[in-house]
Write a protein that holds these residues in place. Sequence first.
Motif, PDB file in Angstrom:
ATOM      1  N   ASN A  30      37.129  50.631  28.095  1.00 34.94           N
ATOM      2  CA  ASN A  30      36.578  51.518  29.122  1.00 34.94           C
ATOM      3  C   ASN A  30      37.623  51.812  30.206  1.00 34.94           C
ATOM      4  OD1 ASN A  30      35.153  51.928  31.808  1.00 34.94           O
ATOM      5  ND2 ASN A  30      33.409  52.088  30.409  1.00 34.94           N
ATOM      6  N   GLU A  31      37.939  53.103  30.382  1.00 31.18           N
ATOM      7  CA  GLU A  31      38.964  53.545  31.347  1.00 31.18           C
ATOM      8  C   GLU A  31      38.620  53.143  32.779  1.00 31.18           C
ATOM      9  OE1 GLU A  31      41.731  55.944  31.219  1.00 31.18           O
ATOM     10  OE2 GLU A  31      41.841  56.028  29.034  1.00 31.18           O
ATOM     11  N   ASN A  32      37.354  53.321  33.177  1.00 31.05           N
ATOM     12  CA  ASN A  32      36.954  53.010  34.556  1.00 31.05           C
ATOM     13  C   ASN A  32      37.118  51.530  34.854  1.00 31.05           C
ATOM     14  OD1 ASN A  32      36.329  55.629  35.153  1.00 31.05           O
ATOM     15  ND2 ASN A  32      34.176  55.445  34.560  1.00 31.05           N
ATOM     16  N   PHE A  33      36.739  50.684  33.883  1.00 35.18           N
ATOM     17  CA  PHE A  33      36.870  49.234  34.048  1.00 35.18           C
ATOM     18  C   PHE A  33      38.358  48.865  34.174  1.00 35.18           C
ATOM     19  CE2 PHE A  33      36.602  44.803  32.048  1.00 35.18           C
ATOM     20  CZ  PHE A  33      36.084  44.216  33.198  1.00 35.18           C
ATOM     21  N   ALA A  34      39.189  49.525  33.358  1.00 36.98           N
ATOM     22  CA  ALA A  34      40.638  49.292  33.419  1.00 36.98           C
ATOM     23  C   ALA A  34      41.172  49.678  34.795  1.00 36.98           C
ATOM     24  CB  ALA A  34      41.354  50.095  32.333  1.00 36.98           C
ATOM     25  N   PHE A  35      40.712  50.811  35.306  1.00 32.24           N
ATOM     26  CA  PHE A  35      41.173  51.278  36.627  1.00 32.24           C
ATOM     27  C   PHE A  35      40.776  50.280  37.721  1.00 32.24           C
ATOM     28  CE2 PHE A  35      40.219  53.719  40.556  1.00 32.24           C
ATOM     29  CZ  PHE A  35      41.536  53.983  40.922  1.00 32.24           C
ATOM     30  N   GLU A  36      39.532  49.821  37.679  1.00 32.75           N
ATOM     31  CA  GLU A  36      39.053  48.849  38.686  1.00 32.75           C
ATOM     32  C   GLU A  36      39.877  47.559  38.632  1.00 32.75           C
ATOM     33  OE1 GLU A  36      36.833  49.238  41.171  1.00 32.75           O
ATOM     34  OE2 GLU A  36      36.719  51.335  40.533  1.00 32.75           O
ATOM     35  N   LEU A  37      40.180  47.095  37.421  1.00 31.16           N
ATOM     36  CA  LEU A  37      40.996  45.884  37.277  1.00 31.16           C
ATOM     37  C   LEU A  37      42.421  46.111  37.791  1.00 31.16           C
ATOM     38  CD1 LEU A  37      39.975  44.663  33.678  1.00 31.16           C
ATOM     39  CD2 LEU A  37      39.601  43.380  35.787  1.00 31.16           C
ATOM     40  N   SER A  38      42.928  47.330  37.577  1.00 31.91           N
ATOM     41  CA  SER A  38      44.319  47.616  37.952  1.00 31.91           C
ATOM     42  C   SER A  38      44.546  47.552  39.458  1.00 31.91           C
ATOM     43  CB  SER A  38      44.753  48.987  37.414  1.00 31.91           C
ATOM     44  OG  SER A  38      44.131  50.024  38.157  1.00 31.91           O
ATOM     45  N   LYS A  39      43.473  47.692  40.241  1.00 25.32           N
ATOM     46  CA  LYS A  39      43.593  47.628  41.707  1.00 25.32           C
ATOM     47  C   LYS A  39      43.965  46.223  42.187  1.00 25.32           C
ATOM     48  CE  LYS A  39      39.799  50.899  42.677  1.00 25.32           C
ATOM     49  NZ  LYS A  39      38.445  50.906  43.283  1.00 25.32           N
ATOM     50  N   LEU A  40      43.816  45.232  41.292  1.00 26.05           N
ATOM     51  CA  LEU A  40      43.943  43.834  41.709  1.00 26.05           C
ATOM     52  C   LEU A  40      45.373  43.301  41.719  1.00 26.05           C
ATOM     53  CD1 LEU A  40      40.906  42.393  39.663  1.00 26.05           C
ATOM     54  CD2 LEU A  40      40.879  43.441  41.928  1.00 26.05           C
ATOM     55  N   GLY A  41      46.324  44.017  41.111  1.00 20.59           N
ATOM     56  CA  GLY A  41      47.680  43.468  41.024  1.00 20.59           C
ATOM     57  C   GLY A  41      48.768  44.515  41.156  1.00 20.59           C
ATOM     58  N   ASP A  42      49.998  44.043  41.357  1.00 18.87           N
ATOM     59  CA  ASP A  42      51.164  44.943  41.449  1.00 18.87           C
ATOM     60  C   ASP A  42      51.887  45.053  40.107  1.00 18.87           C
ATOM     61  OD1 ASP A  42      50.892  45.166  44.324  1.00 18.87           O
ATOM     62  OD2 ASP A  42      51.675  43.119  44.433  1.00 18.87           O
ATOM     63  N   ILE A  43      51.921  43.927  39.373  1.00 19.37           N
ATOM     64  CA  ILE A  43      52.621  43.884  38.076  1.00 19.37           C
ATOM     65  C   ILE A  43      51.653  43.315  37.035  1.00 19.37           C
ATOM     66  CG2 ILE A  43      54.578  42.916  36.779  1.00 19.37           C
ATOM     67  CD1 ILE A  43      56.005  42.533  39.535  1.00 19.37           C
ATOM     68  N   TYR A  44      51.556  43.984  35.899  1.00 20.49           N
ATOM     69  CA  TYR A  44      50.681  43.501  34.814  1.00 20.49           C
ATOM     70  C   TYR A  44      51.518  42.644  33.859  1.00 20.49           C
ATOM     71  CZ  TYR A  44      47.920  43.557  30.485  1.00 20.49           C
ATOM     72  OH  TYR A  44      47.227  43.190  29.348  1.00 20.49           O
ATOM     73  N   VAL A  45      50.992  41.458  33.542  1.00 21.01           N
ATOM     74  CA  VAL A  45      51.685  40.553  32.618  1.00 21.01           C
ATOM     75  C   VAL A  45      50.727  40.192  31.476  1.00 21.01           C
ATOM     76  CG1 VAL A  45      52.863  38.322  32.346  1.00 21.01           C
ATOM     77  CG2 VAL A  45      53.001  39.535  34.547  1.00 21.01           C
ATOM     78  N   ASN A  46      51.137  40.473  30.246  1.00 18.86           N
ATOM     79  CA  ASN A  46      50.328  40.051  29.096  1.00 18.86           C
ATOM     80  C   ASN A  46      50.971  38.819  28.465  1.00 18.86           C
ATOM     81  OD1 ASN A  46      48.909  39.631  26.741  1.00 18.86           O
ATOM     82  ND2 ASN A  46      49.034  41.729  26.006  1.00 18.86           N
ATOM     83  N   ASP A  47      50.264  37.682  28.555  1.00 18.16           N
ATOM     84  CA  ASP A  47      50.742  36.468  27.881  1.00 18.16           C
ATOM     85  C   ASP A  47      49.650  35.943  26.950  1.00 18.16           C
ATOM     86  OD1 ASP A  47      53.035  35.028  27.514  1.00 18.16           O
ATOM     87  OD2 ASP A  47      52.559  33.464  28.954  1.00 18.16           O
ATOM     88  N   ALA A  48      48.842  36.880  26.439  1.00 18.23           N
ATOM     89  CA  ALA A  48      47.688  36.513  25.606  1.00 18.23           C
ATOM     90  C   ALA A  48      47.892  36.987  24.170  1.00 18.23           C
ATOM     91  CB  ALA A  48      46.414  37.128  26.193  1.00 18.23           C
ATOM     92  N   PHE A  49      48.856  36.382  23.469  1.00 21.60           N
ATOM     93  CA  PHE A  49      49.145  36.801  22.097  1.00 21.60           C
ATOM     94  C   PHE A  49      47.904  36.716  21.211  1.00 21.60           C
ATOM     95  CE2 PHE A  49      50.493  35.847  17.693  1.00 21.60           C
ATOM     96  CZ  PHE A  49      51.198  37.010  17.433  1.00 21.60           C
ATOM     97  N   GLY A  50      47.109  35.659  21.396  1.00 20.66           N
ATOM     98  CA  GLY A  50      45.937  35.416  20.543  1.00 20.66           C
ATOM     99  C   GLY A  50      44.924  36.548  20.492  1.00 20.66           C
ATOM    100  N   VAL A  51      44.933  37.429  21.520  1.00 17.09           N
ATOM    101  CA  VAL A  51      43.979  38.564  21.510  1.00 17.09           C
ATOM    102  C   VAL A  51      44.690  39.911  21.539  1.00 17.09           C
ATOM    103  CG1 VAL A  51      41.800  37.608  22.365  1.00 17.09           C
ATOM    104  CG2 VAL A  51      43.614  38.071  23.980  1.00 17.09           C
ATOM    105  N   SER A  52      46.001  39.908  21.371  1.00 13.65           N
ATOM    106  CA  SER A  52      46.744  41.164  21.483  1.00 13.65           C
ATOM    107  C   SER A  52      46.577  42.099  20.291  1.00 13.65           C
ATOM    108  CB  SER A  52      48.229  40.876  21.745  1.00 13.65           C
ATOM    109  OG  SER A  52      48.380  40.465  23.084  1.00 13.65           O
ATOM    110  N   HIS A  53      45.809  41.631  19.295  1.00 13.92           N
ATOM    111  CA  HIS A  53      45.511  42.531  18.157  1.00 13.92           C
ATOM    112  C   HIS A  53      44.218  43.303  18.412  1.00 13.92           C
ATOM    113  CE1 HIS A  53      43.152  38.951  17.595  1.00 13.92           C
ATOM    114  NE2 HIS A  53      42.551  39.411  16.519  1.00 13.92           N
ATOM    115  N   ARG A  54      43.566  43.039  19.554  1.00 12.97           N
ATOM    116  CA  ARG A  54      42.291  43.708  19.862  1.00 12.97           C
ATOM    117  C   ARG A  54      42.509  44.881  20.821  1.00 12.97           C
ATOM    118  NH1 ARG A  54      38.656  40.863  17.399  1.00 12.97           N
ATOM    119  NH2 ARG A  54      38.785  38.589  17.248  1.00 12.97           N
ATOM    120  N   SER A  55      41.820  45.986  20.565  1.00 19.69           N
ATOM    121  CA  SER A  55      41.924  47.138  21.464  1.00 19.69           C
ATOM    122  C   SER A  55      40.887  47.019  22.582  1.00 19.69           C
ATOM    123  CB  SER A  55      41.724  48.440  20.676  1.00 19.69           C
ATOM    124  OG  SER A  55      42.769  48.582  19.754  1.00 19.69           O
ATOM    125  N   HIS A  56      40.954  45.925  23.323  1.00 22.63           N
ATOM    126  CA  HIS A  56      40.025  45.712  24.431  1.00 22.63           C
ATOM    127  C   HIS A  56      40.651  46.203  25.731  1.00 22.63           C
ATOM    128  CE1 HIS A  56      37.622  42.380  22.117  1.00 22.63           C
ATOM    129  NE2 HIS A  56      37.490  43.587  21.605  1.00 22.63           N
TER     130      HIS A  56
END
Length: 402
Positions: A130-156
């Motif tokens: 969901n784009e809106n949910f992504a936008f709301e989450l994006s307000k919380l940080g300056d830099i996005y870091v993905n360290d979640a390999f175990g779920v990186s195959h999911r389009s969540h």
Amino acid sequence: MIEGIKTVNNFDFKNQIALMRVDFNVPIDKYYNITDDTRIQSTLPTIQKILSEKGKIILISHFGRPKGKPSKTYSLKFLIPFLSEKLKLTVDFCENCIGKNVEQKIHQLKNGKILLLENLRFYKEEEEGNENFAFELSKLGDIYVNDAFGVSHRSHTSISLLPKFFGKKKCIGLLMQKEIQFLNKFLSGKGKKPITVILGGAKISSKIEIIENIIDFADHILIGGGMSYPFIKMKGGKIGNSIVEKNQIIEETLNKILNKCQEKNKKLSFPKDVIIADSFKNTANTKISSIHSIPDRWMGLDIGPSSIKYFCNIIEKSNTILWNGPVGVFEFPNFSLGTRFIAKTIAKRTEKGAFSLVGGGDSIASLKMEGCNNKISYLSTGGGALLESLKNKILPGIKAII
């Protein structure tokens, strides 16, 4: 590494808020004690790197399958004492993921501090992309870091949509970097030969593409567990009541795989004998049978002594080894012997200089049971993500960072 992908080493986190997607979906007992903390331990170097630079961290993760509804059962709050102890600092917690309450807590957060947000899957939008949910989450940080390999195959949402709101200020963590490097080392086919791949588990459908992808460079492909029976049946063997995925497309593909192996003179190996049972339970009556002539009403639940010897002989001569999936019904102690032998043999071979990569819950659990998990070159934190990578696919979580 993948071209165009940044890691946490490309950023200075001083006075920056890192919104860090982690995979803290860890197994717990009924008292909420963590029974395997591998995923958390593997993420600590990234967290410590950011903290050492006086950055702030907002941790986001899912846990279980709450189906888009808040529930005490699936709250991440149980992680607070554990994380605080491991990091030797007080980790704060927020009961939400988005909204004014969260933003206020982040505003009060000091440099070198961490805030863990509640389970992402309490919001149905997380699994919907969901784009809106992504936008709301994006307000919380300056830099996005993905360290979640175990779920990186999911389009969540938090994996594949959220990064795009950060422009160039997005990267992968040190765990993701390690996973990609070790997988690339294996998939390049440049590993020291002989290269052996052991594939087990119940379903052949999830691993057909892997077999197709690795035929070109693997010297030995050992097939065990429920995956072996469709092949045996197709070759005219009698498999009794053993597990078989019925699917016309699967049969056609298996035929293609067998032909390709023959053409390229590649060794696709199956168990010779199996431990068969008269019912699917640990206390069932058992006997040893050739895998090609299992009597009616009996089912193969583990590889037999000749198969253990045959598979282990190949592993002992290998220099590059990849293993995913048990070769028997590992959760039943009486049918776990084959899997445990494979685990021990890979560990011993690694100690003698082979490179080994192991992924998947049961495979890692068997290594831990034998006390040899520390003797493997690399333990992958992802089951499904590892399988998708082995099909030579760029995972959604990696694609979104490039």
